[in-house]
Design an enzyme around this catalytic site. Sequence first.
Site, short mmCIF file in Angstrom:
data_model
loop_
_atom_site.label_atom_id
_atom_site.label_comp_id
_atom_site.label_asym_id
_atom_site.label_seq_id
_atom_site.Cartn_x
_atom_site.Cartn_y
_atom_site.Cartn_z
N GLN A 110 0.84 -1.19 0.00
CA GLN A 110 0.00 0.00 0.00
C GLN A 110 0.88 1.25 0.00
OE1 GLN A 110 -3.39 -0.64 3.08
NE2 GLN A 110 -1.78 -2.08 3.57
N HIS B 44 -1.43 1.60 -4.26
CA HIS B 44 -1.83 3.00 -4.09
C HIS B 44 -0.96 3.96 -4.88
CE1 HIS B 44 -4.01 1.85 -0.06
NE2 HIS B 44 -4.67 1.49 -1.13
N THR C 51 0.72 -2.91 8.52
CA THR C 51 -0.49 -2.18 8.12
C THR C 51 -1.55 -2.28 9.20
OG1 THR C 51 -2.27 -1.97 6.49
CG2 THR C 51 -1.31 -4.17 6.73
N SER C 52 -2.28 -1.17 9.37
CA SER C 52 -3.35 -1.17 10.36
C SER C 52 -4.55 -1.98 9.87
CB SER C 52 -3.77 0.27 10.67
OG SER C 52 -4.14 0.94 9.48
N ASN D 2 3.25 -6.93 13.37
CA ASN D 2 2.95 -5.54 13.74
C ASN D 2 3.25 -5.36 15.23
OD1 ASN D 2 1.42 -2.98 14.18
ND2 ASN D 2 0.63 -3.43 12.15
#
Length: 259
Positions: A111, A129, A205-206, A230
Amino acid sequence: MTAPPSHDPRHDPRQARQWIAQAARIAVLTGAGVSAESGVPTFRDAQTGLWTHFRPEDLATEQAFRAHPQRVWDWYAERREMLRGVQPNAGHHALTAFQQRHPGRLTLITQNVDGLHQRAGSTGVLALHGNLSADRWLDPCALARRPQDACPVERAEPGRPPHCAQCGNLARPDVVWFGEMLPAETLAAASRAARECQVMLVAGTSGQVYPAAGLALQARQAGAKVIVVNPAPTELDEVAHAVLTGTSAQLLPELLDGQ
Ligand code: OAD
């Protein structure tokens, strides 16, 4: 291994490493966190200084750019400037080295728009993205004879968004903004990789932004093991078979090096 040994297989990097060893195909989905240790603030932490007054969702939209082109341009200019001074970290390098040892086995989906995977030497990166270092025209040229014709002349003044000398059209960063479609072919390739892999590794990534986050679910539904890396809880933890708590620069080498 640097992580403390865990007896819960759901948090045990050794178990995850074994799944990777056994997987013929691996898909990796990365987010802003993999660049954190390079010194790039994560997407939702990036609002420092002047930008603390703005939410990313209020800057990264076409509507915001049309209303305040200079403000949005300045925000991106600052991020572009910051990227000039940073380097890929051990997490990026571990992914590249694995790809080089196993050509065609690992598909890297990101992303991130910072280009650090590519700068580390990763190939075939599916950049969902877009790319922060490129621009494209906001609109088709108003004076073109055919709709597909781009603006003929770009006029750049330092610090200002470049514009078309003929019709005034503005150049914008070639990234996907909120509310915009992802590049269809890139998303299709990412979705294919998610459905065909035996392991999906989700790092940094969240998991809040779709359709990217949905790739983890697609992989799980197709039978893959899903591993989340994470330091903090994510929206994808529930989808994961393994949730490894730590940074990507620490854990990606631990999972990938030497195999
Ligand atoms: P976020 O900023 O939402 O999340 C960053 C994640 O990285 C968080 O879960 C952090 O806990 C984690 N993190 C922080 N430091 C880390 C480290 N050293 N190692 C590993 N993880 C770490 O960023 P994204 O999830 O990438 O899209 O955001 C996804 C998309 O949201 C972005 O691509 C952007 C934004 O909307 C668009 O611009 C379209």
